[in-house]
Design a protein around this motif. Structure first.
Motif, PDB file in Angstrom:
ATOM      1  N   ASN A   1       0.849  -1.189   0.000  1.00 58.09           N
ATOM      2  CA  ASN A   1       0.000   0.000   0.000  1.00 58.09           C
ATOM      3  C   ASN A   1       0.887   1.243   0.000  1.00 58.09           C
ATOM      4  N   ARG A   2       0.653   2.131  -0.949  1.00 57.24           N
ATOM      5  CA  ARG A   2       1.569   3.250  -1.167  1.00 57.24           C
ATOM      6  C   ARG A   2       1.712   4.131   0.069  1.00 57.24           C
ATOM      7  N   ARG A   3       0.620   4.419   0.759  1.00 59.57           N
ATOM      8  CA  ARG A   3       0.709   5.265   1.949  1.00 59.57           C
ATOM      9  C   ARG A   3       1.598   4.619   3.017  1.00 59.57           C
ATOM     10  N   LEU A   4       1.460   3.320   3.173  1.00 56.10           N
ATOM     11  CA  LEU A   4       2.222   2.617   4.200  1.00 56.10           C
ATOM     12  C   LEU A   4       3.688   2.457   3.811  1.00 56.10           C
ATOM     13  N   ILE A   5       3.937   2.179   2.539  1.00 54.48           N
ATOM     14  CA  ILE A   5       5.324   2.072   2.069  1.00 54.48           C
ATOM     15  C   ILE A   5       6.033   3.419   2.191  1.00 54.48           C
ATOM     16  N   ASP A   6       5.333   4.488   1.853  1.00 57.49           N
ATOM     17  CA  ASP A   6       5.935   5.825   1.980  1.00 57.49           C
ATOM     18  C   ASP A   6       6.241   6.161   3.439  1.00 57.49           C
TER      19      ASP A   6
ATOM     20  N   GLN B   1      10.535   6.750   7.495  1.00 55.94           N
ATOM     21  CA  GLN B   1      11.079   6.436   8.822  1.00 55.94           C
ATOM     22  C   GLN B   1      12.408   5.691   8.716  1.00 55.94           C
ATOM     23  N   LEU B   2      12.569   4.866   7.687  1.00 55.27           N
ATOM     24  CA  LEU B   2      13.831   4.141   7.483  1.00 55.27           C
ATOM     25  C   LEU B   2      15.011   5.095   7.329  1.00 55.27           C
ATOM     26  N   GLU B   3      14.748   6.286   6.826  1.00 49.35           N
ATOM     27  CA  GLU B   3      15.808   7.270   6.626  1.00 49.35           C
ATOM     28  C   GLU B   3      16.138   8.038   7.906  1.00 49.35           C
ATOM     29  N   ARG B   4      15.341   7.798   8.985  1.00 47.98           N
ATOM     30  CA  ARG B   4      15.546   8.581  10.212  1.00 47.98           C
ATOM     31  C   ARG B   4      16.100   7.724  11.345  1.00 47.98           C
TER      32      ARG B   4
ATOM     33  N   VAL C   1       3.623  -4.592   6.560  1.00 43.18           N
ATOM     34  CA  VAL C   1       4.982  -4.077   6.354  1.00 43.18           C
ATOM     35  C   VAL C   1       5.932  -4.578   7.433  1.00 43.18           C
ATOM     36  N   VAL C   2       5.534  -4.426   8.690  1.00 45.86           N
ATOM     37  CA  VAL C   2       6.338  -4.869   9.832  1.00 45.86           C
ATOM     38  C   VAL C   2       5.406  -5.476  10.871  1.00 45.86           C
TER      39      VAL C   2
ATOM     40  N   CYS D   1       5.994   2.102  14.825  1.00 46.51           N
ATOM     41  CA  CYS D   1       5.090   3.197  15.173  1.00 46.51           C
ATOM     42  C   CYS D   1       4.726   4.034  13.957  1.00 46.51           C
ATOM     43  N   ALA D   2       5.691   4.299  13.100  1.00 43.59           N
ATOM     44  CA  ALA D   2       5.433   5.118  11.910  1.00 43.59           C
ATOM     45  C   ALA D   2       4.407   4.455  11.000  1.00 43.59           C
TER      46      ALA D   2
END
Length: 401
Positions: free
Chosen positions: A58-63, A68-71, A261-262, A293-294
């Motif tokens: 799902n695009r919203r969830l992947i985004d 968050q992966l970048e933080r 996703v997780v 959480c994200a």
């Protein structure tokens, strides 16, 4: 050998045989569709046992996950992180509760609920130490840890894993009289699935959940609703308990909370109940991590719109109308469920659940059997009516209708 055959042979050689998957090897997926390593497309009518309520990737969830992966992805609970408070506040609000205990998997959340109920029983209700009892229903499925299978009635889940954890009373699902007789002064909780998923999508008799709610209030007992599969839009409501206007004392959530996703799970309850914990008494290194959480925050935002609940209700009505017609042909003996969730018992003359699942796979549809004769249908809530109808047409063709 095909690539599929090679990969399956390797998996069987190098992994424990605790699953019996269909012979398909998925490589990519999007929405309600999956593509295998040979390039064949399959309509997903299982949705990861409701973990994929919002579809694959799902695009919203992947985004949300990518950002968050970048933080930061993990801090452990030794430190605060900047997504934790928002996650807990929003999930508590969605549930109409006050506090959240985050974990990772559904089984961890159920274990946490059991510990919570026992501690509440000793510290708040005043049950004598070591005497707490929890009442559960037969044919339940709450996970596969040693404690949880101790109160399972499924021989496959339970046999040869003893000794078993005491402290549980099992009564027939849907039997309010038996429930009333089982609750004593030492009972701290009743733990139920509002709809039993693994048992074949069993819906309790009308009034049962409301009756359990009344009984638990009357006897000062916690009502714990395991909504790991039934919750977060699957039945056409945010929670399956809502179909009877019931609000439990505690929700146990998982699967769809992580958006496919997780792994994300949680126990959600009042401050009186979850407030019994003190630092060091329970925890999880990964529970409530920033990435989880994200993703869960975005899941909650999507549920707040009501779009997915409404879609499940509308398409669910269509699904059950079509399945009722199929039942009238005699090819299936019973159909159960709510929303975009159904258990279908195949008439013996037309094959076992496994055989029907394999035939559907050959026609490009993926479902999964349970308990011999039953197949379950639980597509992603984003499925189109046209795709759902196509999948049902394949089921009719397999059954010779």
């Amino acid at each position: 050998m095909t690539r599929t055959e090679v990969l399956i042979a390797s998996a069987e050689a190098n992994s424990a045989h605790n699953y019996h998957p269909l012979p398909v090897v998925v490589a990519t997926a999007d929405g309600a569709w999956m593509t295998d390593v040979e390039g064949r497309r399959f309509l997903d009518l299982l949705a990861g046992y409701s973990a994929l309520n919002f579809g694959h990737r799902n695009r919203r969830l992947i985004d949300a996950a990518r950002a968050q992966l970048e933080r930061v992805t993990l801090t452990s609970r030794a430190f605060h992180h900047d997504r934790f408070a928002e996650f807990c506040a929003q999930l508590a609000e969605l549930c109409g509760m006050e506090m959240v205990l985050p974990m990772n998997t559904g089984a961890e959340a159920v274990e946490s609920a059991v510990k919570t109920a026992r501690k509440w029983g000793y510290k708040v209700k005043g049950v004598l130490d070591g005497m707490a009892k929890i009442v559960v229903a037969s044919d339940n499925f709450h996970g596969r840890t040693t404690t949880i299978i101790s109160f399972s009635t499924d021989p496959e889940a339970r046999a040869d894993f003893g000794p078993y954890t005491p402290g549980f009373e099992i009564v027939p699902y849907g039997d309010l009289t038996a429930m009333r007789e089982a609750v004593t002064e030492n009972t701290v909780a009743v733990l139920l699935e509002p709809i039993q998923g693994e048992a074949g999508v069993l819906v309790p008799p009308a009034g049962y959940l409301a009756g359990v709610r009344e009984l638990t209030r009357e006897r000062n007992v916690l009502f714990i609703a395991d909504e790991i599969q039934s919750g977060l839009g699957r039945t056409g409501r945010t929670f399956a308990c809502e179909h009877e206007g019931v609000v439990p004392d505690m929700y146990v959530l998982g699967k769809a909370l992580g958006g496919g996703v997780v792994p994300v799970s949680a126990v959600v309850s009042s401050a009186e109940v979850l407030g019994v914990f003190r630092p060091g008494e329970h925890g999880s290194t990964f529970g409530g991590n920033p990435l989880a959480c994200a993703v869960a925050i975005e899941v909650i935002a999507m549920l707040r719109s009501g779009e997915f609940q409404a879609r499940s209700a509308e398409l669910g009505e269509h699904l059950h109308r079509e399945l009722a017609v199929l039942r009238d042909t005699g090819r299936v003996t019973q159909v159960r469920g709510r929303g975009l969730w159904a258990g279908i018992d195949i008439a013996p003359a037309y094959g076992t659940g496994r055989e029907v699942s394999e035939k559907l796979m050959d026609r490009g549809v993926l479902v999964k059997d349970t308990h011999g004769a039953t197949i379950r249908i639980a597509p992603p809530l984003v499925i189109s009516k046209e795709d759902l109808d196509w999948g049902l047409a394949q089921l009719r063709a397999v059954l010779g209708v």
